[in-house]
Design a protein around this motif. Structure first.
Motif, PDB file in Angstrom:
ATOM      1  N   GLY A  44       0.851  -1.178   0.000  1.00 37.93           N
ATOM      2  CA  GLY A  44       0.000   0.000   0.000  1.00 37.93           C
ATOM      3  C   GLY A  44       0.885   1.226   0.000  1.00 37.93           C
ATOM      4  O   GLY A  44       2.094   1.130   0.226  1.00 37.93           O
ATOM      5  N   ASN A  45       0.274   2.368  -0.246  1.00 35.60           N
ATOM      6  CA  ASN A  45       1.053   3.601  -0.372  1.00 35.60           C
ATOM      7  C   ASN A  45       1.078   4.449   0.897  1.00 35.60           C
ATOM      8  O   ASN A  45       1.682   5.514   0.901  1.00 35.60           O
ATOM      9  CB  ASN A  45       0.518   4.426  -1.543  1.00 35.60           C
ATOM     10  CG  ASN A  45       0.816   3.752  -2.863  1.00 35.60           C
ATOM     11  OD1 ASN A  45       1.902   3.242  -3.081  1.00 35.60           O
ATOM     12  ND2 ASN A  45      -0.167   3.724  -3.750  1.00 35.60           N
ATOM     13  N   SER A  46       0.420   3.986   1.949  1.00 32.52           N
ATOM     14  CA  SER A  46       0.435   4.701   3.232  1.00 32.52           C
ATOM     15  C   SER A  46       0.242   3.677   4.350  1.00 32.52           C
ATOM     16  O   SER A  46      -0.213   2.560   4.105  1.00 32.52           O
ATOM     17  CB  SER A  46      -0.687   5.741   3.286  1.00 32.52           C
ATOM     18  OG  SER A  46      -1.950   5.091   3.343  1.00 32.52           O
ATOM     19  N   GLU A  47       0.583   4.088   5.574  1.00 31.33           N
ATOM     20  CA  GLU A  47       0.381   3.200   6.719  1.00 31.33           C
ATOM     21  C   GLU A  47      -1.096   2.841   6.878  1.00 31.33           C
ATOM     22  O   GLU A  47      -1.437   1.698   7.176  1.00 31.33           O
ATOM     23  CB  GLU A  47       0.919   3.836   8.010  1.00 31.33           C
ATOM     24  CG  GLU A  47       2.422   3.869   8.107  1.00 31.33           C
ATOM     25  CD  GLU A  47       3.063   5.099   7.449  1.00 31.33           C
ATOM     26  OE1 GLU A  47       2.349   5.910   6.805  1.00 31.33           O
ATOM     27  OE2 GLU A  47       4.294   5.238   7.551  1.00 31.33           O
ATOM     28  N   THR A  48      -1.958   3.801   6.638  1.00 32.38           N
ATOM     29  CA  THR A  48      -3.400   3.563   6.764  1.00 32.38           C
ATOM     30  C   THR A  48      -3.869   2.513   5.757  1.00 32.38           C
ATOM     31  O   THR A  48      -4.637   1.605   6.099  1.00 32.38           O
ATOM     32  CB  THR A  48      -4.185   4.884   6.562  1.00 32.38           C
ATOM     33  OG1 THR A  48      -3.718   5.832   7.520  1.00 32.38           O
ATOM     34  CG2 THR A  48      -5.663   4.675   6.729  1.00 32.38           C
ATOM     35  N   GLN A  49      -3.394   2.613   4.527  1.00 36.09           N
ATOM     36  CA  GLN A  49      -3.795   1.638   3.515  1.00 36.09           C
ATOM     37  C   GLN A  49      -3.224   0.256   3.838  1.00 36.09           C
ATOM     38  O   GLN A  49      -3.908  -0.759   3.675  1.00 36.09           O
ATOM     39  CB  GLN A  49      -3.353   2.078   2.115  1.00 36.09           C
ATOM     40  CG  GLN A  49      -3.858   1.124   1.032  1.00 36.09           C
ATOM     41  CD  GLN A  49      -3.368   1.453  -0.360  1.00 36.09           C
ATOM     42  OE1 GLN A  49      -2.390   2.184  -0.543  1.00 36.09           O
ATOM     43  NE2 GLN A  49      -4.033   0.901  -1.359  1.00 36.09           N
ATOM     44  N   VAL A  50      -1.997   0.186   4.294  1.00 35.08           N
ATOM     45  CA  VAL A  50      -1.376  -1.086   4.661  1.00 35.08           C
ATOM     46  C   VAL A  50      -2.199  -1.761   5.760  1.00 35.08           C
ATOM     47  O   VAL A  50      -2.496  -2.962   5.683  1.00 35.08           O
ATOM     48  CB  VAL A  50       0.095  -0.876   5.092  1.00 35.08           C
ATOM     49  CG1 VAL A  50       0.685  -2.126   5.719  1.00 35.08           C
ATOM     50  CG2 VAL A  50       0.938  -0.432   3.898  1.00 35.08           C
ATOM     51  N   GLN A  51      -2.594  -1.005   6.778  1.00 32.64           N
ATOM     52  CA  GLN A  51      -3.433  -1.553   7.854  1.00 32.64           C
ATOM     53  C   GLN A  51      -4.787  -2.007   7.328  1.00 32.64           C
ATOM     54  O   GLN A  51      -5.299  -3.060   7.717  1.00 32.64           O
ATOM     55  CB  GLN A  51      -3.618  -0.522   8.960  1.00 32.64           C
ATOM     56  CG  GLN A  51      -2.379  -0.297   9.774  1.00 32.64           C
ATOM     57  CD  GLN A  51      -2.530   0.856  10.768  1.00 32.64           C
ATOM     58  OE1 GLN A  51      -3.264   1.802  10.532  1.00 32.64           O
ATOM     59  NE2 GLN A  51      -1.803   0.761  11.868  1.00 32.64           N
ATOM     60  N   ALA A  52      -5.385  -1.225   6.435  1.00 31.88           N
ATOM     61  CA  ALA A  52      -6.698  -1.576   5.875  1.00 31.88           C
ATOM     62  C   ALA A  52      -6.616  -2.879   5.073  1.00 31.88           C
ATOM     63  O   ALA A  52      -7.517  -3.725   5.156  1.00 31.88           O
ATOM     64  CB  ALA A  52      -7.223  -0.445   5.001  1.00 31.88           C
ATOM     65  N   ILE A  53      -5.551  -3.049   4.308  1.00 28.96           N
ATOM     66  CA  ILE A  53      -5.376  -4.275   3.519  1.00 28.96           C
ATOM     67  C   ILE A  53      -5.268  -5.478   4.455  1.00 28.96           C
ATOM     68  O   ILE A  53      -5.954  -6.484   4.273  1.00 28.96           O
ATOM     69  CB  ILE A  53      -4.126  -4.168   2.613  1.00 28.96           C
ATOM     70  CG1 ILE A  53      -4.327  -3.099   1.544  1.00 28.96           C
ATOM     71  CG2 ILE A  53      -3.817  -5.524   1.972  1.00 28.96           C
ATOM     72  CD1 ILE A  53      -3.035  -2.684   0.825  1.00 28.96           C
ATOM     73  N   ALA A  54      -4.410  -5.384   5.465  1.00 30.49           N
ATOM     74  CA  ALA A  54      -4.207  -6.496   6.399  1.00 30.49           C
ATOM     75  C   ALA A  54      -5.485  -6.811   7.173  1.00 30.49           C
ATOM     76  O   ALA A  54      -5.826  -7.985   7.380  1.00 30.49           O
ATOM     77  CB  ALA A  54      -3.069  -6.184   7.359  1.00 30.49           C
TER      78      ALA A  54
END
Length: 115
Positions: A44-54
Motif C-alpha cells: 500500500g502507499n500509506s500506513e493507513t492503507q497497509v493496515q486496511a489491507i491487512a
C-alpha cells in the motif's frame, strides 16, 4: 466445505484487491520451502492503507473458516505479516517493499496465475 490453500490464496488476493493493494503477487512455495505453501505479497502507499489491507485479509479469512495464527506489524504498518498457516501474507508499505524485495529471495517459487 474445506478451505483449501488454493481457495485461501484466492480469498486473500480478493480481499487485498478490495483495498486497492498494489503489485499483488502470489508465490507457490510447495517443494521450495517447508515454511508454508504460499506467499502473497503486496503493498500500500500509506500506513493507513497497509493496515486496511491487512485488516480486510484477516476479516475475509476468518469469515470463510480460515484461522489467523499470527499477525505482526500492525502498530507500525510498514511490513505486516498475516500468518494463515498454509498461506503467509506480506503487506508492505511501498518504500519497505522496494527495500526488502523479498520476491527476489523466493525466485525459485512459481508465480500463481489467477483465472
Amino acid at each position: 466445505m474445506s478451505l483449501t490453500p488454493e481457495k485461501l490464496v484466492d480469498l486473500v488476493v480478493e480481499a487485498a484487491e478490495d483495498k486497492k493493494a498494489m503489485n499483488l503477487i502470489a508465490l507457490n512455495l510447495q517443494g521450495v520451502s517447508l515454511i508454508t505453501d504460499y506467499f502473497v505479497i503486496c503493498h500500500g502507499n500509506s500506513e493507513t492503507q497497509v493496515q486496511a489491507i491487512a485488516t480486510e485479509i484477516r476479516k475475509k479469512a476468518e469469515q470463510n473458516g480460515g484461522r489467523v495464527r499470527g499477525l505482526e506489524g500492525m502498530d507500525t504498518a510498514r511490513w505486516i505479516l498475516v500468518d494463515l498457516g498454509d498461506v503467509i501474507v506480506h503487506v508492505f508499505h511501498r518504500e519497505d517493499r522496494e527495500y526488502y524485495n523479498i520476491e527476489r529471495l523466493w525466485s525459485d517459487a512459481k508465480v500463481v496465475e489467477r483465472v
